[in-house]
Design a protein around this motif. Sequence first.
Motif, PDB file in Angstrom:
ATOM      1  N   THR A   1      54.601  27.613   2.807  1.00 59.87           N
ATOM      2  CA  THR A   1      54.598  26.790   4.061  1.00 59.87           C
ATOM      3  C   THR A   1      53.332  26.568   4.806  1.00 59.87           C
ATOM      4  O   THR A   1      53.218  25.622   4.999  1.00 59.87           O
ATOM      5  CB  THR A   1      55.775  27.023   5.110  1.00 59.87           C
TER       6      THR A   1
ATOM      7  N   LEU B   1      55.462  14.103   8.763  1.00 61.67           N
ATOM      8  CA  LEU B   1      56.310  13.807   7.992  1.00 61.67           C
ATOM      9  C   LEU B   1      57.516  12.881   8.127  1.00 61.67           C
ATOM     10  O   LEU B   1      57.815  13.550   8.846  1.00 61.67           O
ATOM     11  CB  LEU B   1      57.012  15.519   6.828  1.00 61.67           C
TER      12      LEU B   1
ATOM     13  N   LEU C   1      51.554  22.860   5.432  1.00 67.80           N
ATOM     14  CA  LEU C   1      51.441  22.679   6.906  1.00 67.80           C
ATOM     15  C   LEU C   1      49.616  22.581   7.354  1.00 67.80           C
ATOM     16  O   LEU C   1      49.194  21.673   7.799  1.00 67.80           O
ATOM     17  CB  LEU C   1      51.400  23.754   7.975  1.00 67.80           C
TER      18      LEU C   1
ATOM     19  N   GLN D   1      48.326  18.999   5.962  1.00 72.19           N
ATOM     20  CA  GLN D   1      48.347  18.523   6.964  1.00 72.19           C
ATOM     21  C   GLN D   1      47.776  18.494   8.534  1.00 72.19           C
ATOM     22  O   GLN D   1      48.360  18.319   9.783  1.00 72.19           O
ATOM     23  CB  GLN D   1      50.206  18.599   7.507  1.00 72.19           C
TER      24      GLN D   1
ATOM     25  N   LYS E   1      64.942  14.011   9.784  1.00 75.17           N
ATOM     26  CA  LYS E   1      65.079  15.284  10.853  1.00 75.17           C
ATOM     27  C   LYS E   1      66.677  15.626  11.419  1.00 75.17           C
ATOM     28  O   LYS E   1      66.859  14.288  12.188  1.00 75.17           O
ATOM     29  CB  LYS E   1      64.038  15.780  11.798  1.00 75.17           C
TER      30      LYS E   1
ATOM     31  N   ILE F   1      64.528  17.865   7.039  1.00 77.26           N
ATOM     32  CA  ILE F   1      64.019  18.499   7.662  1.00 77.26           C
ATOM     33  C   ILE F   1      64.954  18.710   8.468  1.00 77.26           C
ATOM     34  O   ILE F   1      65.540  18.262   9.618  1.00 77.26           O
ATOM     35  CB  ILE F   1      62.694  18.146   8.558  1.00 77.26           C
TER      36      ILE F   1
ATOM     37  N   TYR G   1      56.076  18.604  12.189  1.00 83.26           N
ATOM     38  CA  TYR G   1      55.975  17.962  10.806  1.00 83.26           C
ATOM     39  C   TYR G   1      56.044  16.498  11.251  1.00 83.26           C
ATOM     40  O   TYR G   1      56.417  15.650  10.242  1.00 83.26           O
ATOM     41  CB  TYR G   1      58.146  18.370  10.691  1.00 83.26           C
TER      42      TYR G   1
END
Length: 451
Positions: A15, A192, A19, A22, A196, A172, A189
């Motif tokens: 994770t 992305l 992240l 990103q 969600k 998500i 996020y």
Amino acid sequence: MKIAIVGTGYVGLVTGISLALQNHKVICVDNDKNKVSKINKGKSPFFEPDIDKYLKKVLKERTLKATNDLQGAILESNVTIIAVGTPTINSKIDLSFIKTASAQIGESLGKVKNYHVIAVKSTVLPGITEKVIKPILEKYSKKKVGEFGLCMNPEFLREGNAIEDALNPDRIIIGQIDDKSGKEFAKIYSKLSVPKIFTNLATAEFTKYAANSLFATLISFSNEISRIAETTENVDVLDVWKGVHLDKRLSPIINSQRIKPGVLSYILSGCGFGGSCFPKDIKALSSFADEIGSEGGLIKSVIDINTTQPQRMILLLKKAMGAANLKNKKIAVLGLTFKPNTDDIRESVALPIIETLLSQEAIVVAHDPMAYKENISPQLTNLPITLADTLKEALENAEAAIVVTAWDEYIKLSPEFFIKMMKKPIVIDGRRIYDKHSFLKKGVIYKGIGT
Ligand SMILES: NC(=O)c1ccc[n+]([C@@H]2O[C@H](COP(=O)([O-])OP(=O)(O)OC[C@H]3O[C@@H](n4cnc5c(N)ncnc54)[C@H](O)[C@@H]3O)[C@@H](O)[C@H]2O)c1
């Protein structure tokens, strides 16, 4: 966003890397100094395809670092993700790691000046975030929810495909205690564009268990079918699944092209499921169902079938060898990890198979392309088995080979190779990776699950 991640195992580190890729600033925290030092040197403490490449990239770009200093990491961040282990012990979820981590996080949270969101990524049963973690965070921070945010964000990555799954998730799920928590947390996020879903905390927690139980159920169902097939004349379950998979509801035809959905790999027979998630999560769900007075009968059957499935391999072995007794027979076990492309042997089906072989005084020589000696858990190190460095060493003079993990290296093996290497070419195929007909034709004594 500035993000602290507590626990740098499979979920925490993967994770963190995704992240950081990103462009968030990520600090990975672990209380294991050895892991932290490895990560900072660009070496993942566990194997995942491509992980070291991405880890080196984010270290170089300074978007990720690892530390033992939990408080420092939290004070520098806006969001803290909890990714410590939640094992199942005696069929019950063990919350000791997450309780300790929550208390430590709570202490640091007390010193944080700005609004900060705590998000639970570890898999926990419905109600745990609100009834167990929240009171600990409030007690140790001396703050009330509202002054800080609280979310539950279950993780669906699959080991062996973890980086790809984390970078391209299919959905998500954000369980939130209030809207502000979810809104702030969702910013991690923002890059992305996937569905969600915002829910309450318990629904997010439950979604993870429902998803894992569904796949585990498909596997045990497929294994029950294989048991019936094994005692039915002239039926090979592999051919049965080929026919079943072609149902358009399972593999639709779009623009004249057959789609092969991933779910089909769970509708196949084998020697059972293992790993760090399915077995522990389904047992925890079953105990939870008992505690709240729900029946959970199907879930119990799924567990029962999976617990007994590895023993089918021993039955097939004895049938193929024509021997009731395995004493002093050299048996090669091919594959120790619970699936290919990982070095994880937690709850691997190889373990009960090896234990049974040893209890019957067989000589066990095991091989796995990834379970290097230093990475093997104490469960294996303590067993009186030989760990072969090469396949050749494992198979040489063996009286039978049991295939437990569908590694590419094993899939490629020819019947001639088994015939050349082994004392007797007996192959028990727990993953149905070989072509039964060509193996039999060449003179291998072949038995597979469901045939
Ligand atoms: N492994 C998977 O494929 C997977 C997938 C989805 C969800 N999950 C869930 O995610 C959670 C983590 O799983 P994992 O496989 O990454 O576990 P893991 O055991 O590989 O890693 C947990 C890490 O947490 C660290 N840790 C424990 N207590 C700590 C503390 N107080 N402070 C700092 N570090 C601490 C440990 O040293 C370890 O490195 C579990 O709840 C699991 O069920 C796992």
